[in-house]
Design an enzyme around this catalytic site. Structure first.
Site: not given
Length: 600
Positions: A384-387, A475
């Site tokens: 769930d890598f974000e940014g 998402q």
């Protein structure tokens, strides 16, 4: 005189009578008809149409017995073209007859100002005409017709280019260096060395032509798992087609190699706030209803953004007074697994930046994640890598061969974990929409300078691990509008947003508009739709009726809205939500709706 020549002569006479030739330039004895098969009496001979969009038809025609019919698709404008030899510093007249909405006629590569003309509405045959002068070193121009994205088919006939003929081109040599890259279960990437003078390449699979591209690479899809295929490539230009290259063979990967084969055909995935508390309240593992088939523990987070060292701990009692003990938590996980559920550690989240920029960080990631999996007896990993965890370096422009270290190291780390835990290892990913969908418009920065380098940055990770991937759940929230394969924007909160995003994953799409770089479709059992469980959980909450419309359209092709899917996928795996805690806060509306809907 054959019929093709007769039609060209009629067009030249008509042009002369109308004065178009005279106004373009002074006709000379050297002027000739240069368009080959401009009346399409010989089918599409001499013409190349993008994405298989063109066909010769017998009705309607402007004259003779054939004409061109070309049908745009959502991501293709049905461009049909041919390259013609011309002389430098010379004048040319281009004309053609068209019918339909949004039809363009033009010439590119003139060496001066490229020209085009168009009509937005031609309910009957209408002539389009333009003219141009070649530059001082121009020896070839490309003439073309095209429609507009997502509109209806158009027709063209009697395409004519009149002017002094150039030196004829020669057939290019056969391409060399054909190489098959790492195969997927249903696709094989190919690349080769360019042939001098080629304007395009035909790709053959076991003797059958399956693609035409302008670049020196292609991905052949629609293949069967665990099957050996032979590929060849030929080079083409206006003079003809070269001999085919030497063959390259590849065997597709076994199907269904991702873990989780014992998941139900239609599954519900949810995130459990295990390490923190927020307004949704703490939910014990033992209190998670049986509705949830995959439970992602949120979150394992790094000790620093670049360390690769991941830590996970239960929510402290001071923050979560009703939290269970570690022993009870582990016992509840075993009980869930005994009931057929999967429990994973989710790495990242909005506050957990993970950048594996070095091999040392990669190795620390593998070691620390393994410790968490072993300590809690988990079934696998959710990414769930974000940014800015995944950002492409400038120049990293091919998702099939990534060079950015944070992406290369992440792929390597996950492969190492898969190798350690074996075929039962469950791997899921939850990218934000722009990490995936914007790869359709532009891929990273690179030659699309100035764009967000995160755009499409998940594509190389998904592609490299597609045969190990159990589930991808994008998402579909906290996002702006997305552009679907219909080239229309769709906003959050409605069925069309989820239909368009999911259709892209299950259909495949050209990356950054490059037809030679097509992101192959995922299998429907690998895809779930990601949604917020309540209005408090994130922007883009979708009411149950709209959720059901999206599922109806994708799995049954019924109850669809304005978006037309490219297929029907009854094997679509299901839904993911952020989060189990927020669903409990919202009186279990999300999971109860899915339980009532679950299709056979």
């Amino acid at each position: 005189m054959d019929r093709t020549g007769f039609k060209a002569a009629l067009v030249a006479v008509a042009l002369a009578a109308s004065g178009l030739l005279a106004t373009a330039h002074s006709a000379t004895a050297a002027d000739t008809e240069l368009a080959r098969n401009g009346g399409f009496e010989a089918g599409l001979t001499g013409w190349s149409c993008t994405a298989g969009s063109g066909a010769a038809v017998t009705s309607p025609t402007h004259s003779g017995t054939s004409a061109l019919k070309a049908t745009p698709a959502g991501n293709d404008n049905a461009r049909c073209s041919q390259t013609v030899s011309v002389k430098p510093n010379s004048d040319y007249s281009l004309s053609g007859w068209v019918q339909g909405g949004y039809v363009y006629l033009g010439a590119s590569g003139t060496g001066t100002t490229d020209v085009s003309t168009w009509t937005g509405s031609a309910t009957s045959w209408q002539q389009l005409s333009t003219s141009f002068r070649t530059g001082p070193s121009t020896t070839q121009v490309t003439v073309y017709t095209h429609g507009w994205y997502g509109t209806s088919a158009y027709h063209a006939d009697d395409i004519s280019l009149v002017g002094p003929g150039g030196d004829p081109a020669t057939v290019p040599a056969a391409p060399t260096g054909l190489r098959a890259g790492a195969p997927g279960t249903t696709s094989v990437p190919l690349d080769w060395t360019a042939s001098s003078g080629a304007t395009g390449y035909h790709v053959y699979r076991d003797g059958t032509r399956v693609a035409t591209v302008t670049g020196t690479s292609a991905t052949v899809g629609g293949l069967t798992a665990s099957t050996t295929y032979s590929f060849r490539v030929s080079a083409v230009n206006e003079a003809g087609e070269s001999p085919r290259s030497a063959a390259a063979s590849a065997t597709t990967a076994p199907g269904g190699s991702g873990g989780g084969a014992d998941l139900p055909a239609h599954a519900l995935v949810g995130y459990l706030h295990a390490s923190f508390a927020n307004g949704s309240g703490y939910t014990r593992m033992s209190d998670v209803p049986d509705s949830w088939d995959v439970i992602n523990l949120a979150f394992g987070e790094p000790t620093s953004a670049t360390s690769g060292d991941i830590r996970f701990g239960l929510c402290p009692v001071a923050e979560c007074p009703n939290a269970e003990s570690a022993a009870d938590f582990k016992a509840a996980i075993k009980a869930k697994q005994a009931a057929g559920k999967k429990v994973l550690i989710s790495i990242g989240g909005a506050n957990g930046q993970v950048q594996l920029a070095t091999t040392a960080a990669r190795d620390a990631f593998v070691s620390s994640v393994s410790k968490i999996i072993d300590e809690y007896g988990l079934d696998g990993l959710d990414i769930d890598f974000e940014g800015h965890s995944l950002s492409l370096n400038t120049g990293d422009t091919d998702f099939r061969s990534p060079t950015t270290p944070v992406i290369v190291n992440l792929i390597s780390a996950i492969r190492n974990l898969k190798a350690k835990y074996g075929s039962d290892f469950v791997l899921t990913m939850a990218p934000e929409t722009f990490f995936v969908q914007l790869g359709y418009q532009y891929y990273g920065s690179g030659p699309w300078g100035g764009q967000d380098p995160r755009a499409g940055a998940y594509l190389p990770v998904i592609h490299a691990l597609r045969d190990d991937l159990t589930l991808l759940h994008v998402q579909d929230y906290n996002s702006g509008p997305i552009m679907g394969l219909d080239n229309q924007y769709h906003s959050m909160g409605g069925a069309d947003f989820h239909i368009a995003m999911t259709d892209m994953l299950l259909t495949g799409f050209p990356v950054a508009g490059d037809q030679s770089k097509v992101f192959p479709a995922l299998r429907p059992e690998q895809v779930a739709i990601g949604l917020p469980a309540s209005t408090q959980a994130g922007n883009g909450h979708t009411v149950p009726a709209e959720v059901n419309k999206a599922l109806d359209c994708l799995t049954k092709k019924t109850n669809c809205g304005s978006y037309t899917t490219h297929g029907t996928w009854p094997a679509l795996r299901g839904l993911m939500t952020w989060s189990i805690n927020w669903d409990r806060f919202n009186q279990w509306e999300f999971s109860r709706n899915f339980d009532a809907y679950r299709w056979s």
